[in-house]
Design a protein around this motif. Structure first.
Motif, PDB file in Angstrom:
ATOM      1  N   HIS A 247       0.818  -1.222   0.000  1.00 45.66           N
ATOM      2  CA  HIS A 247       0.000   0.000   0.000  1.00 45.66           C
ATOM      3  C   HIS A 247       0.848   1.267   0.000  1.00 45.66           C
ATOM      4  O   HIS A 247       0.645   2.191   0.806  1.00 45.66           O
ATOM      5  CB  HIS A 247      -0.969   0.002   1.185  1.00 45.66           C
ATOM      6  CG  HIS A 247      -1.778  -1.256   1.311  1.00 45.66           C
ATOM      7  ND1 HIS A 247      -2.754  -1.601   0.392  1.00 45.66           N
ATOM      8  CD2 HIS A 247      -1.732  -2.276   2.215  1.00 45.66           C
ATOM      9  CE1 HIS A 247      -3.294  -2.762   0.735  1.00 45.66           C
ATOM     10  NE2 HIS A 247      -2.684  -3.193   1.832  1.00 45.66           N
ATOM     11  N   LEU A 248       1.811   1.306  -0.924  1.00 46.08           N
ATOM     12  CA  LEU A 248       2.683   2.461  -1.079  1.00 46.08           C
ATOM     13  C   LEU A 248       2.440   3.117  -2.438  1.00 46.08           C
ATOM     14  O   LEU A 248       1.970   2.470  -3.381  1.00 46.08           O
ATOM     15  CB  LEU A 248       4.148   2.030  -0.976  1.00 46.08           C
ATOM     16  CG  LEU A 248       4.608   1.510   0.392  1.00 46.08           C
ATOM     17  CD1 LEU A 248       5.960   0.814   0.269  1.00 46.08           C
ATOM     18  CD2 LEU A 248       4.674   2.643   1.403  1.00 46.08           C
ATOM     19  N   ASP A 249       2.761   4.401  -2.516  1.00 44.92           N
ATOM     20  CA  ASP A 249       2.677   5.109  -3.789  1.00 44.92           C
ATOM     21  C   ASP A 249       3.990   4.968  -4.552  1.00 44.92           C
ATOM     22  O   ASP A 249       5.066   4.882  -3.951  1.00 44.92           O
ATOM     23  CB  ASP A 249       2.399   6.601  -3.553  1.00 44.92           C
ATOM     24  CG  ASP A 249       1.054   6.842  -2.897  1.00 44.92           C
ATOM     25  OD1 ASP A 249       0.108   6.075  -3.196  1.00 44.92           O
ATOM     26  OD2 ASP A 249       0.949   7.778  -2.084  1.00 44.92           O
ATOM     27  N   VAL A 250       3.887   4.967  -5.878  1.00 45.01           N
ATOM     28  CA  VAL A 250       5.086   4.972  -6.716  1.00 45.01           C
ATOM     29  C   VAL A 250       5.494   6.432  -6.901  1.00 45.01           C
ATOM     30  O   VAL A 250       4.882   7.161  -7.680  1.00 45.01           O
ATOM     31  CB  VAL A 250       4.830   4.282  -8.065  1.00 45.01           C
ATOM     32  CG1 VAL A 250       6.100   4.337  -8.929  1.00 45.01           C
ATOM     33  CG2 VAL A 250       4.392   2.834  -7.859  1.00 45.01           C
ATOM     34  N   VAL A 251       6.511   6.866  -6.185  1.00 44.23           N
ATOM     35  CA  VAL A 251       6.961   8.261  -6.243  1.00 44.23           C
ATOM     36  C   VAL A 251       7.748   8.516  -7.522  1.00 44.23           C
ATOM     37  O   VAL A 251       7.638   9.568  -8.147  1.00 44.23           O
ATOM     38  CB  VAL A 251       7.823   8.600  -5.008  1.00 44.23           C
ATOM     39  CG1 VAL A 251       8.319  10.048  -5.074  1.00 44.23           C
ATOM     40  CG2 VAL A 251       7.027   8.366  -3.730  1.00 44.23           C
ATOM     41  N   ALA A 252       8.562   7.524  -7.929  1.00 46.68           N
ATOM     42  CA  ALA A 252       9.348   7.646  -9.157  1.00 46.68           C
ATOM     43  C   ALA A 252       9.515   6.260  -9.767  1.00 46.68           C
ATOM     44  O   ALA A 252       9.855   5.305  -9.067  1.00 46.68           O
ATOM     45  CB  ALA A 252      10.712   8.275  -8.882  1.00 46.68           C
ATOM     46  N   LYS A 253       9.270   6.154 -11.063  1.00 52.01           N
ATOM     47  CA  LYS A 253       9.369   4.876 -11.754  1.00 52.01           C
ATOM     48  C   LYS A 253      10.738   4.705 -12.402  1.00 52.01           C
ATOM     49  O   LYS A 253      11.360   5.670 -12.832  1.00 52.01           O
ATOM     50  CB  LYS A 253       8.295   4.757 -12.845  1.00 52.01           C
ATOM     51  CG  LYS A 253       6.871   4.646 -12.329  1.00 52.01           C
ATOM     52  CD  LYS A 253       5.921   4.408 -13.490  1.00 52.01           C
ATOM     53  CE  LYS A 253       4.480   4.222 -13.012  1.00 52.01           C
ATOM     54  NZ  LYS A 253       3.558   3.923 -14.135  1.00 52.01           N
ATOM     55  N   ASP A 254      11.173   3.448 -12.488  1.00 51.51           N
ATOM     56  CA  ASP A 254      12.346   3.054 -13.263  1.00 51.51           C
ATOM     57  C   ASP A 254      13.546   3.954 -12.987  1.00 51.51           C
ATOM     58  O   ASP A 254      14.000   4.709 -13.846  1.00 51.51           O
ATOM     59  CB  ASP A 254      12.011   3.058 -14.759  1.00 51.51           C
ATOM     60  CG  ASP A 254      13.050   2.302 -15.583  1.00 51.51           C
ATOM     61  OD1 ASP A 254      13.935   1.663 -14.978  1.00 51.51           O
ATOM     62  OD2 ASP A 254      12.986   2.375 -16.823  1.00 51.51           O
ATOM     63  N   ILE A 255      14.086   3.857 -11.774  1.00 49.78           N
ATOM     64  CA  ILE A 255      15.177   4.739 -11.366  1.00 49.78           C
ATOM     65  C   ILE A 255      16.548   4.077 -11.513  1.00 49.78           C
ATOM     66  O   ILE A 255      17.555   4.603 -11.042  1.00 49.78           O
ATOM     67  CB  ILE A 255      14.976   5.222  -9.919  1.00 49.78           C
ATOM     68  CG1 ILE A 255      15.033   4.057  -8.930  1.00 49.78           C
ATOM     69  CG2 ILE A 255      13.659   5.976  -9.778  1.00 49.78           C
ATOM     70  CD1 ILE A 255      15.002   4.493  -7.478  1.00 49.78           C
ATOM     71  N   THR A 256      16.598   2.917 -12.141  1.00 52.09           N
ATOM     72  CA  THR A 256      17.870   2.241 -12.340  1.00 52.09           C
ATOM     73  C   THR A 256      18.665   2.908 -13.456  1.00 52.09           C
ATOM     74  O   THR A 256      18.123   3.561 -14.335  1.00 52.09           O
ATOM     75  CB  THR A 256      17.662   0.758 -12.678  1.00 52.09           C
ATOM     76  OG1 THR A 256      16.703   0.653 -13.727  1.00 52.09           O
ATOM     77  CG2 THR A 256      17.165  -0.002 -11.482  1.00 52.09           C
ATOM     78  N   THR A 257      19.979   2.683 -13.424  1.00 49.37           N
ATOM     79  CA  THR A 257      20.879   3.306 -14.395  1.00 49.37           C
ATOM     80  C   THR A 257      20.679   2.730 -15.786  1.00 49.37           C
ATOM     81  O   THR A 257      20.621   3.467 -16.776  1.00 49.37           O
ATOM     82  CB  THR A 257      22.344   3.095 -13.957  1.00 49.37           C
ATOM     83  OG1 THR A 257      22.500   3.612 -12.638  1.00 49.37           O
ATOM     84  CG2 THR A 257      23.295   3.797 -14.901  1.00 49.37           C
ATOM     85  N   ALA A 258      20.593   1.398 -15.882  1.00 47.77           N
ATOM     86  CA  ALA A 258      20.510   0.725 -17.182  1.00 47.77           C
ATOM     87  C   ALA A 258      19.065   0.415 -17.535  1.00 47.77           C
ATOM     88  O   ALA A 258      18.274   0.005 -16.681  1.00 47.77           O
ATOM     89  CB  ALA A 258      21.324  -0.559 -17.149  1.00 47.77           C
ATOM     90  N   THR A 259      18.718   0.595 -18.798  1.00 56.37           N
ATOM     91  CA  THR A 259      17.351   0.315 -19.249  1.00 56.37           C
ATOM     92  C   THR A 259      17.104  -1.178 -19.422  1.00 56.37           C
ATOM     93  O   THR A 259      15.959  -1.617 -19.431  1.00 56.37           O
ATOM     94  CB  THR A 259      17.075   1.023 -20.583  1.00 56.37           C
ATOM     95  OG1 THR A 259      18.069   0.611 -21.547  1.00 56.37           O
ATOM     96  CG2 THR A 259      17.149   2.530 -20.420  1.00 56.37           C
ATOM     97  N   ASP A 260      18.175  -1.968 -19.569  1.00 52.56           N
ATOM     98  CA  ASP A 260      18.030  -3.416 -19.738  1.00 52.56           C
ATOM     99  C   ASP A 260      18.478  -4.164 -18.486  1.00 52.56           C
ATOM    100  O   ASP A 260      19.047  -5.255 -18.561  1.00 52.56           O
ATOM    101  CB  ASP A 260      18.805  -3.900 -20.959  1.00 52.56           C
ATOM    102  CG  ASP A 260      20.291  -3.558 -20.878  1.00 52.56           C
ATOM    103  OD1 ASP A 260      20.668  -2.777 -19.983  1.00 52.56           O
ATOM    104  OD2 ASP A 260      21.065  -4.072 -21.711  1.00 52.56           O
ATOM    105  N   ASN A 261      18.235  -3.585 -17.332  1.00 48.77           N
ATOM    106  CA  ASN A 261      18.647  -4.163 -16.057  1.00 48.77           C
ATOM    107  C   ASN A 261      18.003  -5.540 -15.847  1.00 48.77           C
ATOM    108  O   ASN A 261      16.772  -5.668 -15.871  1.00 48.77           O
ATOM    109  CB  ASN A 261      18.247  -3.206 -14.923  1.00 48.77           C
ATOM    110  CG  ASN A 261      18.829  -3.602 -13.594  1.00 48.77           C
ATOM    111  OD1 ASN A 261      19.924  -4.125 -13.519  1.00 48.77           O
ATOM    112  ND2 ASN A 261      18.076  -3.356 -12.525  1.00 48.77           N
TER     113      ASN A 261
END
Length: 364
Positions: A247-261
């Protein structure tokens, strides 16, 4: 074709599908019975393996080849994953241990590999999963071994040093997207929980957007979400699956460095599968560090036998200071002629040599 006719045709197809699914399930039970008879004829009163990754690989390759659309190959394989999961559950009571709590990437990878019909058992630590698989507290265990961005998972390698009897049966690849989860806006966050691998994958984003927030390492990304849900002014780096679970909000999506992580996992059991013709093997060994070129000599054996090495890592052996255990992954199965010859020859350079397992090279 009008609507009523289309719906009528679908109803008839559904009827035939149910009949065929149950026919397949009965045949699967026959397979299980044949395995048990074979073991009994060999004087073995053990339980036959119900998860055979080599056969699974052949099934997925076959159905992909048979598929003519409009369903995608991925969709067809997802359907067959659940069909095979149900068939496995009919043959035996199967449990899968994973790094918990529910919602971790390990949990997601286990579900991806084994489907929805088996029992899943969460453990607090990676070494607990490996120990449970070694002691047969669960049928199989699943642990992370490396991430494409942040490298090897040291906790898993260290656990192999302490528990060398467990065998690798399969590898699983899971695309990983990390998000920042919280009950608060970004400006109010004072502390961030996550697993060390997730922090490593997201460090540049954190340095830019939350440079002053405390970073606290915990055992898993799902545990981080659990803590963020309970504490004020905190956040977690975790998956969007955990946002719904806790029950948490997504404050920021996809914060990893690599797009193909992507994270790779191992399925563990009591034995490895038979050769498929496209396999990998993980070795664990140490050498006499006092002997000049001992490690080089050991690795040269693989080149001599035309065996490709895909990864090498080292960890403290725990035997004495500055003494290391090496982990080398090679292409081929330990039963392949060239691999078996290399393993025999490499003993001249190794003080200890353990084959942690041979497993099909993941290609789907």
């Amino acid at each position: 074709m009008d609507l009523d006719t289309a719906r009528g045709r679908i109803s008839e197809v559904d009827r035939r599908l149910v009949e065929l699914l149950n026919e397949r399930a009965r045949l699967s039970l026959n397979v299980g019975a044949a395995k048990r008879r074979t073991l009994q004829e060999q004087g073995d009163d053990g339980v036959p393996e119900v998860y055979v990754p080599g056969q699974e690989k052949r099934v997925f390759e076959k159905v992909r080849g048979l598929n003519q659309g409009p369903l995608s190959g991925e969709s067809v394989c997802a359907i067959y994953r659940e069909i095979m999961s149900a068939s496995i559950s009919l043959q035996s009571e199967v449990s899968v241990g994973y790094l918990g709590p529910p919602g971790t990437f390990s949990h997601q990878a286990a579900m991806q590999r084994f489907g929805d019909s088996l029992a899943y058992v969460p453990y607090a630590k990676i070494e607990d999963v490996i120990a449970a698989a070694a002691k047969e507290e669960v049928t199989y265990g699943l642990v992370p071994i490396e991430n494409s961005t942040f490298g090897a998972v040291m906790q898993t390698l260290d656990a192999f040093v302490g528990q060398p009897s467990v065998k690798i049966r399969a590898e699983v690849y899971l695309p990983v997207t990390q998000s920042l989860l919280s009950r608060y806006q970004l400006s109010a966050i004072r502390k961030v929980y996550s697993h060390p691998q997730a922090f490593g994958q997201s460090r540049p984003w954190l340095d830019q957007h939350l440079p002053h927030a405390a970073r606290v390492e915990v055992s898993s990304t799902a545990k981080a979400a659990e803590l963020a849900a309970a504490e004020n002014y905190t956040a977690a780096i975790s998956s969007e699956v955990c946002a719904a679970l806790y029950h948490l909000d997504v404050v920021a999506k996809d914060i990893t460095t690599a797009t193909d992580n992507t994270t790779r996992f191992f399925v563990l059991g009591q034995s490895s599968d038979a050769p498929t013709g496209d396999d990998k093997t993980l070795l664990m060994f140490t050498v006499d560090h006092r002997e000049p070129g001992a490690l080089c000599g050991a690795l040269n054996v693989f080149a001599k036998h035309q065996i490709n090495q895909t990864a090498i890592n080292s960890r403290p052996s725990r035997q004495r200071q500055w003494h290391y255990m090496f982990f080398v992954e090679i292409m081929g199965h330990e039963q392949d002629h060239n691999v078996a010859s290399a393993l025999e020859e490499i003993k001249a350079y190794c003080l200890d040599l353990v084959v942690l397992g041979s497993y099909p090279h993941q290609s789907y």
